[in-house]
Design a protein around this motif. Sequence first.
Motif, mmCIF file in Angstrom:
data_model
loop_
_atom_site.group_PDB
_atom_site.id
_atom_site.type_symbol
_atom_site.label_atom_id
_atom_site.label_comp_id
_atom_site.label_asym_id
_atom_site.label_seq_id
_atom_site.Cartn_x
_atom_site.Cartn_y
_atom_site.Cartn_z
ATOM 1 N N GLU A 156 43.765 32.656 39.737
ATOM 2 C CA GLU A 156 42.993 31.607 40.904
ATOM 3 C C GLU A 156 42.197 32.736 42.199
ATOM 4 O O GLU A 156 42.319 32.807 42.963
ATOM 5 C CB GLU A 156 44.489 30.936 41.614
ATOM 6 C CG GLU A 156 45.486 30.952 41.246
ATOM 7 C CD GLU A 156 46.042 32.070 39.818
ATOM 8 O OE1 GLU A 156 46.648 33.111 40.084
ATOM 9 O OE2 GLU A 156 45.651 32.414 38.867
ATOM 10 N N ARG A 157 42.777 34.245 41.843
ATOM 11 C CA ARG A 157 42.023 35.571 42.142
ATOM 12 C C ARG A 157 40.509 35.967 43.144
ATOM 13 O O ARG A 157 39.865 35.679 41.771
ATOM 14 C CB ARG A 157 43.166 36.514 42.461
ATOM 15 C CG ARG A 157 44.608 36.667 42.144
ATOM 16 C CD ARG A 157 45.402 36.506 43.710
ATOM 17 N NE ARG A 157 46.123 36.273 43.727
ATOM 18 C CZ ARG A 157 47.053 36.229 44.584
ATOM 19 N NH1 ARG A 157 46.825 36.631 45.926
ATOM 20 N NH2 ARG A 157 48.544 36.036 44.721
ATOM 21 N N PRO A 158 40.431 35.601 43.834
ATOM 22 C CA PRO A 158 38.758 36.035 44.243
ATOM 23 C C PRO A 158 38.522 37.376 44.491
ATOM 24 O O PRO A 158 39.511 38.439 44.118
ATOM 25 C CB PRO A 158 38.644 35.475 45.726
ATOM 26 C CG PRO A 158 40.309 35.441 46.286
ATOM 27 C CD PRO A 158 41.404 35.913 45.181
ATOM 28 N N PHE A 159 37.145 37.420 43.456
ATOM 29 C CA PHE A 159 36.922 39.177 43.883
ATOM 30 C C PHE A 159 35.818 39.323 44.482
ATOM 31 O O PHE A 159 35.369 38.790 45.087
ATOM 32 C CB PHE A 159 35.859 38.638 42.229
ATOM 33 C CG PHE A 159 35.199 39.753 41.453
ATOM 34 C CD1 PHE A 159 36.151 40.983 40.839
ATOM 35 C CD2 PHE A 159 34.712 40.267 41.918
ATOM 36 C CE1 PHE A 159 35.764 42.241 39.926
ATOM 37 C CE2 PHE A 159 33.929 41.412 40.980
ATOM 38 C CZ PHE A 159 34.142 42.487 40.570
ATOM 39 N N PRO A 160 36.516 40.405 44.815
ATOM 40 C CA PRO A 160 35.414 40.998 46.140
ATOM 41 C C PRO A 160 33.574 41.212 45.589
ATOM 42 O O PRO A 160 33.349 41.249 44.713
ATOM 43 C CB PRO A 160 35.603 42.680 46.155
ATOM 44 C CG PRO A 160 36.055 42.871 44.998
ATOM 45 C CD PRO A 160 37.071 41.552 43.980
ATOM 46 N N ARG A 161 32.820 40.301 46.822
ATOM 47 C CA ARG A 161 31.945 40.739 45.964
ATOM 48 C C ARG A 161 31.060 41.905 46.873
ATOM 49 O O ARG A 161 29.650 41.785 46.069
ATOM 50 C CB ARG A 161 31.020 39.463 47.333
ATOM 51 C CG ARG A 161 31.370 37.775 46.674
ATOM 52 C CD ARG A 161 31.680 37.397 44.965
ATOM 53 N NE ARG A 161 30.548 37.468 44.549
ATOM 54 C CZ ARG A 161 30.497 37.792 43.186
ATOM 55 N NH1 ARG A 161 31.562 38.407 42.152
ATOM 56 N NH2 ARG A 161 29.170 38.347 42.603
ATOM 57 N N HIS A 162 31.408 42.546 47.921
ATOM 58 C CA HIS A 162 31.128 43.403 48.342
ATOM 59 C C HIS A 162 31.888 44.310 48.701
ATOM 60 O O HIS A 162 33.009 44.075 49.484
ATOM 61 C CB HIS A 162 30.430 43.346 49.769
ATOM 62 C CG HIS A 162 29.476 43.852 50.528
ATOM 63 N ND1 HIS A 162 28.418 43.577 51.728
ATOM 64 C CD2 HIS A 162 29.300 45.195 50.345
ATOM 65 C CE1 HIS A 162 28.421 44.648 52.375
ATOM 66 N NE2 HIS A 162 28.862 46.132 51.320
ATOM 67 N N ILE A 163 31.563 45.378 48.394
ATOM 68 C CA ILE A 163 32.780 46.546 48.714
ATOM 69 C C ILE A 163 32.199 47.813 49.001
ATOM 70 O O ILE A 163 30.640 48.174 48.540
ATOM 71 C CB ILE A 163 33.491 46.924 47.022
ATOM 72 C CG1 ILE A 163 34.280 45.834 46.386
ATOM 73 C CG2 ILE A 163 34.329 48.267 48.120
ATOM 74 C CD1 ILE A 163 34.975 46.454 45.995
ATOM 75 N N ALA A 164 32.449 48.317 50.117
ATOM 76 C CA ALA A 164 32.284 49.553 50.752
ATOM 77 C C ALA A 164 33.200 50.574 50.952
ATOM 78 O O ALA A 164 34.466 50.312 50.673
ATOM 79 C CB ALA A 164 32.221 48.575 52.668
#
Length: 247
Positions: free
Chosen positions: A14-22
Amino acid sequence: MTAQNGILQTGEGERPFPRHIAIILDGNGRWAKKRGLPRVAGHAVGVETLRKIVYYCRDIGMDYLTVYCFSTENWNRPQDEVSGIMKLLVKYLSEAIKTMEQRRIRLRVFGDLSGLSPEILELIERTNEISSRFEGFQTNICVNYGGRDEILRAVNRYAEDVRAGRAEGELTEERFASYLDSAGVSDPDLLIRAGGEQRLSNFLLWQCAYSEFYFTDVLWPDFTPEELDKAIAVYQRRDRRFGGIKA
Ligand code: IPE
Ligand code: IPE
Ligand code: MG
């Protein structure tokens, strides 16, 4: 947890994955100092680390990685360190030009390009041209970048458009964002700072309004894909509310 690389992927969990990491790549100088090496040696190893993390981010299916490599304030450093960093940038971009299409890595540079050398500008032009040939994962390299400077450059460009009659109506957040270096790029879901400091140092001031922050003492040259996995796992336990309340 049934995830690839120890990371829960959207769809599987259920956990969303980061699409953008800085990432604020910090700690190169201290890494070198600990070893009795010149600071530039730390930056050189930092570039190797960057290369590995870029490939890893592409492999795990992220959309964007944005890295802070040289700030508008970093010009205050000794001349030999600044020129050493610029040489490393030339080397990185020159190598990228040869391999980025085959490796499927698009590159964009954020920052005040007018402060960069003609040699670097030409390399950026070439990486832009190659990036326009295909879709997919993109790395944004921030050089001569400052969040305040980016906002001011955007304001000035907008004002120019108003004067020239090219901008009409209310300025919305979306419209303003289209004047930033990051135009078209989603805001970072997760901001990581290596090197132990807990501050933004003028990075992505507009874009990080709702990013999750993760700080680690690991110095950038020692940073690994496993460290990135740890940060993503922490991110996945966060509850992002965006000012609302949990359903
Ligand atoms: C980050 O490492 C790279 C740049 C800012 C160019 P530093 O050079 O800031 O390393 P420390 O913080 O001095 O260890
Ligand atoms: C931030 O690191 C800038 C980059 C990583 C490019 P600094 O080392 O310049 O930041 P401060 O001076 O510790 O805030
Ligand atoms: Mg530093």
